[in-house]
Motif scaffolding. Structure first.
Motif, PDB file in Angstrom:
ATOM      1  N   TRP A 319       0.834  -1.211   0.000  1.00 34.93           N
ATOM      2  CA  TRP A 319       0.000   0.000   0.000  1.00 34.93           C
ATOM      3  C   TRP A 319       0.861   1.250   0.000  1.00 34.93           C
ATOM      4  O   TRP A 319       0.528   2.257  -0.636  1.00 34.93           O
ATOM      5  N   HIS A 320       1.995   1.194   0.694  1.00 41.24           N
ATOM      6  CA  HIS A 320       2.840   2.376   0.813  1.00 41.24           C
ATOM      7  C   HIS A 320       3.600   2.696  -0.467  1.00 41.24           C
ATOM      8  O   HIS A 320       4.028   3.839  -0.644  1.00 41.24           O
ATOM      9  N   GLY A 321       3.771   1.728  -1.336  1.00 41.11           N
ATOM     10  CA  GLY A 321       4.467   2.048  -2.574  1.00 41.11           C
ATOM     11  C   GLY A 321       4.749   0.831  -3.419  1.00 41.11           C
ATOM     12  O   GLY A 321       4.863  -0.295  -2.912  1.00 41.11           O
ATOM     13  N   ALA A 322       4.860   1.047  -4.727  1.00 37.88           N
ATOM     14  CA  ALA A 322       5.133  -0.033  -5.678  1.00 37.88           C
ATOM     15  C   ALA A 322       6.640  -0.215  -5.806  1.00 37.88           C
ATOM     16  O   ALA A 322       7.263   0.190  -6.789  1.00 37.88           O
ATOM     17  N   SER A 323       7.221  -0.816  -4.791  1.00 35.99           N
ATOM     18  CA  SER A 323       8.662  -1.023  -4.780  1.00 35.99           C
ATOM     19  C   SER A 323       8.981  -2.153  -3.808  1.00 35.99           C
ATOM     20  O   SER A 323       8.291  -2.329  -2.796  1.00 35.99           O
TER      21      SER A 323
END
Length: 468
Positions: A319-323
């Motif tokens: 959810w916090h980032g696509a990484s």
């Protein structure tokens, strides 16, 4: 537009409050909806169409679920269409590039991803509309039949771009009727100024130190420098995000709404489990209610319970980032929470309270390294530097200079991350009623003036959670 900007503080906000308060009660939702659309369009003029679509889409889905409630399969189909639509939008804008890059690397493909900027606040308002439709399907809330009122809920500018995530059930009655009093307005203004001071006076100054350390070449890093940097970021991200949440809650209160607290002094925790009950409370509550419990929660045996925990923490990281670093960050904390549930919490009971705090702060510091470094090898080098593997030894001139320059702000920020200043202030004003009506307003005025002065002078003024 951000809260910590001169145009918001001295143009947008006063104008909105003036129009809002002089408008008849029946028009205040419309005024707030219009103001929120202007607020969002100021920085995202094109993506406002996406937000409007999401609002109308789930407004209609809520009504359709209620209409077809006797026909369970049809109502469930509408729910699934809503979830697919929302997750599809989120996936396209936030995760498509990540998936394509990994497919290209894994299978030597040459797929091209659309180079689209992430719409601000997408993760927040998408989770809000999803929770609304799910709650309507469960029968926990009645569908909102007034599109303006529903649009006000989704787009309300205080929490639109960086939360907190507000569930419809918590605010449904307030959309119909809310009291606007001078006392509530004053409490909201106090809360907003506290949040602004957290952001401008603490977070931004801490961020300067972290930016300097983070960009230091590995061969020039010392152990002291690494610890000063991660201590600065640990405090910066707290004051940045909790400051934004305080400003959001303060603005909402000034408009007659009550929003739940989003941070409860997380750094005084004595376990990772406790920390995540105090940090970003609205997100943790969302995943618990809409993912963990539907998966079976802790009612399905220890094996499935641990599986459910890891799924939730994988999704929290994603959810916090696509990484991959965010996924690693989520699984790191998920692993610690799992270990605590299995045996670590029992062991911690035999450790002195100071030891428990040290354990928590070490875990959080390592977690924030994973959170901040997109390249995992850089995160590993930084963690090694923290624990004696720094290329430049224990300390160097730059680290000693940073220590002397930032010692005061680090110490003050660490103190303000605890309840002690608030408790002292409450005790002081309670015993001296005259002080509470004279000195306290003066302190808030000074905080506002100093924050504005820093706002005028500083060029470093990011909101870290805007990227999510």
């Amino acid at each position: 537009m951000v809260f910590s900007s001169l145009i918001f503080l001295f143009q947008f906000l006063p104008m909105v409050l003036l129009v809002y308060y002089i408008s008849p009660k029946r028009l205040r939702n419309a005024v707030l909806l219009a103001a929120s659309l202007v607020f969002y369009a100021w920085g995202e003029p094109l993506y406002i169409l996406l937000m409007v679509f999401s609002t109308v889409f789930d407004y209609a889905n809520g009504l359709l679920i209620e209409r077809f409630r006797p026909r369970r399969r049809v109502a469930k189909t509408v729910l699934l269409i809503s979830l697919a639509g929302n997750l599809g939008i989120l996936g396209f804008y936030k995760y498509a590039g990540f998936v394509i890059d990994n497919l290209n690397g894994l299978f030597q493909l040459h797929l091209q991803a659309a180079d689209l900027p992430l719409p601000i606040g997408l993760s927040f308002y998408t989770f809000q509309t999803m929770s609304y439709v799910i709650d309507v399907y469960r029968g926990k809330v009645q569908p909102q039949r007034n599109l303006i009122a529903f649009g006000t809920y989704v787009t309300m500018f205080p929490q639109l771009v960086a939360g907190p995530i507000v569930k419809y059930g918590d605010i449904a009655r307030q959309l119909v009727s809310r009291n606007l009093t001078l006392k509530r307005f004053g409490k909201g203004a106090e809360l907003f100024i506290r949040g602004l001071a957290k952001k401008m006076l603490l977070a931004n100054n801490l961020g300067l130190l972290w930016t300097s350390v983070k960009t230091t070449p590995a061969e020039e890093m010392s152990m002291l420098g690494a610890w000063l940097g991660i201590a600065a970021f640990t405090l910066q991200i707290y004051f940045d995000f909790s400051g934004y949440s305080d400003m959001a809650r303060g603005l909402a209160k000034m408009l007659g709404f009550n929003m739940k607290i989003n941070f409860n002094y997380p750094y005084i925790s004595r376990s990772v489990t406790e920390f995540w009950r105090r940090w970003h409370i609205s997100l943790g509550s969302w995943f618990r209610e809409y993912v963990y419990i539907p998966l079976g929660g802790n009612r399905t045996g220890i094996g499935k319970q641990l599986r459910n925990l890891l799924i939730v923490w994988f999704m929290t990281g994603l959810w916090h980032g696509a990484s991959w670093n965010f996924i690693a960050w989520g699984l790191f904390f998920g692993g610690l929470v799992t270990l605590e549930k299995l045996f670590l919490l029992k062991w911690l009971k035999y450790v002195p309270r100071l030891g428990q705090h040290i354990y928590l702060l070490l875990a959080v510091a390592i977690g924030w390294v994973l959170f901040e470094f997109e390249q995992m090898d850089m995160a590993w080098i930084f963690v090694k530097s923290m624990f004696g593997g720094a290329a430049n030894g224990w300390a160097n001139f730059q680290a000693l200079y940073d220590l002397s320059a930032y010692a005061l702000i680090l110490a003050l920020s660490a103190l303000c991350a605890t309840p002690l200043p608030r408790l002292w202030l409450l005790r002081w004003t309670f015993r001296r009623r005259l002080v509470s009506v004279t000195v306290l307003p003066l302190l808030y005025l000074v905080a506002l003036i100093l924050s504005t002065a820093y706002l005028v002078a500083q060029t470093y003024n990011p909101f870290l959670y805007f990227r999510f």
